[in-house]
Design a protein around this motif. Sequence first.
Motif, PDB file in Angstrom:
ATOM      1  N   UNK A 409       0.936  -1.153   0.109  1.00 57.70           N
ATOM      2  CA  UNK A 409       0.015  -0.101   0.028  1.00 57.70           C
ATOM      3  C   UNK A 409       1.044   1.321   0.034  1.00 57.70           C
ATOM      4  N   UNK A 410       1.402   1.533  -1.311  1.00 58.73           N
ATOM      5  CA  UNK A 410       2.466   2.771  -1.262  1.00 58.73           C
ATOM      6  C   UNK A 410       1.806   3.454  -2.544  1.00 58.73           C
ATOM      7  N   UNK A 411       1.484   4.549  -2.498  1.00 54.58           N
ATOM      8  CA  UNK A 411       0.886   5.428  -3.558  1.00 54.58           C
ATOM      9  C   UNK A 411       1.385   6.764  -3.894  1.00 54.58           C
ATOM     10  N   UNK A 412       1.483   7.106  -5.256  1.00 58.11           N
ATOM     11  CA  UNK A 412       1.727   8.304  -5.667  1.00 58.11           C
ATOM     12  C   UNK A 412       0.526   8.903  -6.236  1.00 58.11           C
ATOM     13  N   UNK A 413       0.070  10.110  -5.771  1.00 58.41           N
ATOM     14  CA  UNK A 413      -1.157  10.752  -6.268  1.00 58.41           C
ATOM     15  C   UNK A 413      -0.942  12.071  -6.837  1.00 58.41           C
ATOM     16  N   UNK A 442       1.800   5.938   3.618  1.00 63.16           N
ATOM     17  CA  UNK A 442       2.981   5.873   2.774  1.00 63.16           C
ATOM     18  C   UNK A 442       2.585   6.282   1.236  1.00 63.16           C
ATOM     19  N   UNK A 443       2.325   7.636   1.261  1.00 66.17           N
ATOM     20  CA  UNK A 443       1.861   8.254  -0.020  1.00 66.17           C
ATOM     21  C   UNK A 443       2.714   9.459  -0.318  1.00 66.17           C
ATOM     22  N   UNK A 444       2.876   9.918  -1.639  1.00 61.15           N
ATOM     23  CA  UNK A 444       3.446  11.098  -2.168  1.00 61.15           C
ATOM     24  C   UNK A 444       2.334  11.753  -2.814  1.00 61.15           C
ATOM     25  N   UNK A 445       2.064  13.020  -2.772  1.00 62.93           N
ATOM     26  CA  UNK A 445       1.191  13.728  -3.365  1.00 62.93           C
ATOM     27  C   UNK A 445       1.806  14.947  -4.356  1.00 62.93           C
ATOM     28  N   UNK A 446       1.650  15.081  -5.627  1.00 63.58           N
ATOM     29  CA  UNK A 446       1.827  16.111  -6.498  1.00 63.58           C
ATOM     30  C   UNK A 446       0.544  16.864  -6.961  1.00 63.58           C
ATOM     31  N   UNK A 447       0.413  18.290  -6.378  1.00 60.15           N
ATOM     32  CA  UNK A 447      -0.878  18.936  -6.704  1.00 60.15           C
ATOM     33  C   UNK A 447      -0.456  20.106  -7.418  1.00 60.15           C
ATOM     34  N   UNK A 448      -1.368  20.353  -8.355  1.00 63.11           N
ATOM     35  CA  UNK A 448      -1.137  21.680  -9.393  1.00 63.11           C
ATOM     36  C   UNK A 448       0.316  21.990  -9.681  1.00 63.11           C
ATOM     37  N   UNK A 449       0.812  22.907  -9.299  1.00 59.08           N
ATOM     38  CA  UNK A 449       2.158  23.561  -9.957  1.00 59.08           C
ATOM     39  C   UNK A 449       3.338  22.411  -9.509  1.00 59.08           C
ATOM     40  N   UNK A 456       7.173  14.404 -12.007  1.00 58.91           N
ATOM     41  CA  UNK A 456       6.369  13.321 -12.132  1.00 58.91           C
ATOM     42  C   UNK A 456       7.176  12.043 -12.298  1.00 58.91           C
ATOM     43  N   UNK A 457       8.036  12.463 -13.385  1.00 60.71           N
ATOM     44  CA  UNK A 457       9.136  11.440 -13.738  1.00 60.71           C
ATOM     45  C   UNK A 457      10.287  11.209 -12.666  1.00 60.71           C
ATOM     46  N   UNK A 458      10.527  12.247 -12.102  1.00 55.96           N
ATOM     47  CA  UNK A 458      11.704  12.070 -11.125  1.00 55.96           C
ATOM     48  C   UNK A 458      11.016  11.302  -9.918  1.00 55.96           C
ATOM     49  N   UNK A 459       9.828  11.433  -9.393  1.00 58.39           N
ATOM     50  CA  UNK A 459       9.254  10.670  -8.561  1.00 58.39           C
ATOM     51  C   UNK A 459       9.126   9.154  -8.683  1.00 58.39           C
ATOM     52  N   UNK A 460       8.876   8.810  -9.833  1.00 58.66           N
ATOM     53  CA  UNK A 460       8.894   7.430 -10.446  1.00 58.66           C
ATOM     54  C   UNK A 460      10.121   6.849 -10.743  1.00 58.66           C
ATOM     55  N   UNK A 463      11.342   6.073  -7.095  1.00 60.35           N
ATOM     56  CA  UNK A 463      10.561   5.221  -6.071  1.00 60.35           C
ATOM     57  C   UNK A 463       9.669   4.316  -6.624  1.00 60.35           C
ATOM     58  N   UNK A 464       9.539   3.353  -6.329  1.00 59.91           N
ATOM     59  CA  UNK A 464       8.257   2.181  -6.830  1.00 59.91           C
ATOM     60  C   UNK A 464       7.182   2.485  -5.901  1.00 59.91           C
TER      61      UNK A 464
END
Length: 602
Positions: A409-413, A442-449, A456-460, A463-464
């Motif tokens: 349960x690890x998420x990128x939103x 265990x989550x990472x969030x990218x919102x708006x700017x 988005x690319x760097x986060x992935x 991390x998996x």
Amino acid sequence: MKLSNIVIGLLSLTISGEGYNELIQQAIEGDIRAAEKAVEISESIGDRSKAIIILANLVSETDPDRAIRLYQSIINQNENNTYNVAQLNLLSLLAKKYQLNEQVLEIIAELQYAISKDSERISFGQTLIELELYQEASIVLSQVTDSNLMSYSLGLKARINEEQGNPELAREKYYQAYLIAESQQDSEALFRWAWGLARVEVQLGNMEEAIALYQDALSHIPNLSLEFNEIEPIYQEFLDILLTDDASQQSLRLAQSVFEQKQFNELSIFFDETCLLSNTTQSYKTSDKIAIYPIVLKNRLIILSVYENIYQIHTVSINQQDFREFASQLNQHIKSKQISLTLYQQLYEWIVKPLELDREVETLIFVVDNQLRNLPLTTMHDGEKYLIANYHIRLSQGLSWSDSTISQHKILGAGVSEARQSFESLPFVENELSTISSIIQNSSILINEKFTLLNFQNQLKKNHYPIIHLATHGKFSSNFEETFLLTWDEQINIRELEQILTINGRPVELLILSACETAVGDEKATLGLAGIANRSGAKFVIASMSEIQDEATQILMTQFYQNLIISGLSISESLHLAQLYLINHPQFSHPFFWSGFVLITG
């Protein structure tokens, strides 16, 4: 050699000009923008007509009116080296659009005396056959003497005999054409003449021979470069032959394979890739799941079902056009939030009721093509409840199936809530992503700017994330280039999304697209959705395939993650219960608010 564009070989592309040859090559490979740029550059080079021919060929399917204008502009220039090519291609387009109008007859009269090359005669003869001018076509084709084109001359003559009701003579000529094509290793000719032989064997009542010939014809598709509308008819014909009321289990399994291969090749062509052949079909051995293949044929709807590896079919008497109108009416019914259940019940009567489902069945796996991908199957109603109240509903690509569990349960939103790039704001997106982060620690969030393509690319890369949740505008379209997801600064198309999601070499287990919609007026728009599910590498995709309401989506997603993370349920069960929650919500009970979300097996 592509029969429909056989005269393209007449064009010499040894043209000078900086960057021009590269543009021409890109255009020949299907790049419309490169073709348009080549036309612009060609004005200074003085070879404009050839670039226009290529551009017109490229847009002839999607924008025939533009192609007609382009061909006409070449004809008006009256250049000897491209005049006949433009006339032939224009004739082919006009014949499809207007049949035998005055302009078509004028072009035919001129070409009968103007053409002098055998490649032109083949193209001309094919169009005359399409116009049912069989005598004129036969005369033109009889003038072909080039041994390299004799297979096409014989094959088209066979088609004339077939259309005139002489299958024995047609079979003889198709066979001669096939042998020549075999000696020349001409895959397209082998495909077309095996297909022709299959049709005449059906007319002659030789069904075993016909089935073998249909299989032979399909075996050549991987070697061809054809549009899907050029190969879809053979799949439909073959399925019509296989899906009879007294069909054997072997025939039904073959029909399942043919239908899945049709789906797969449609996606391959969508991505401009080589079609492939697969001898594998999906097995459904468990007693709690049933696979349902609704197949729309020309004059009937077939429901092919597979339960514990036993095949059954049911036939509904509705033709393709009437079913298309019904689907349009049902979708409009949902969009306008009408109350009546009549259409939902009708769909249930056609597709599910004849199956007489066993009590043990919990999950309905629908394997659908574009005739049904845009239908919200969850809305089917048995008179008491919506189908989703009794069963888990899943869409499958048909070529694979797996259990709907998440390993970690690890998420990128990520999402865009503000108005951006001409898209309206999505005010509930921030709440949606905030709720996700509160449920999943265990989550990472990218919102708006912060949701830029680079971030988005760097986060992935670093991390998996087994779960990726994208709450942003997007559009599904039958046009590959018009299927995209919105970031703060750019639009990501399917191929780019594929590269980003697989950047760290580990597959995404669940991809959620919670604010997308299909292109308005695009009958095959959900092909873009199937493409994302197929190419994202995700085991499962949850997406909205129709217009959605922002607040209802936030509530549904909150319920979904509570079911998935806190209660530990499967993906399928979690979505199922979340949609039931909305059905029982006083404000969001209408299918408009919940039926657009689908679970797709990638």
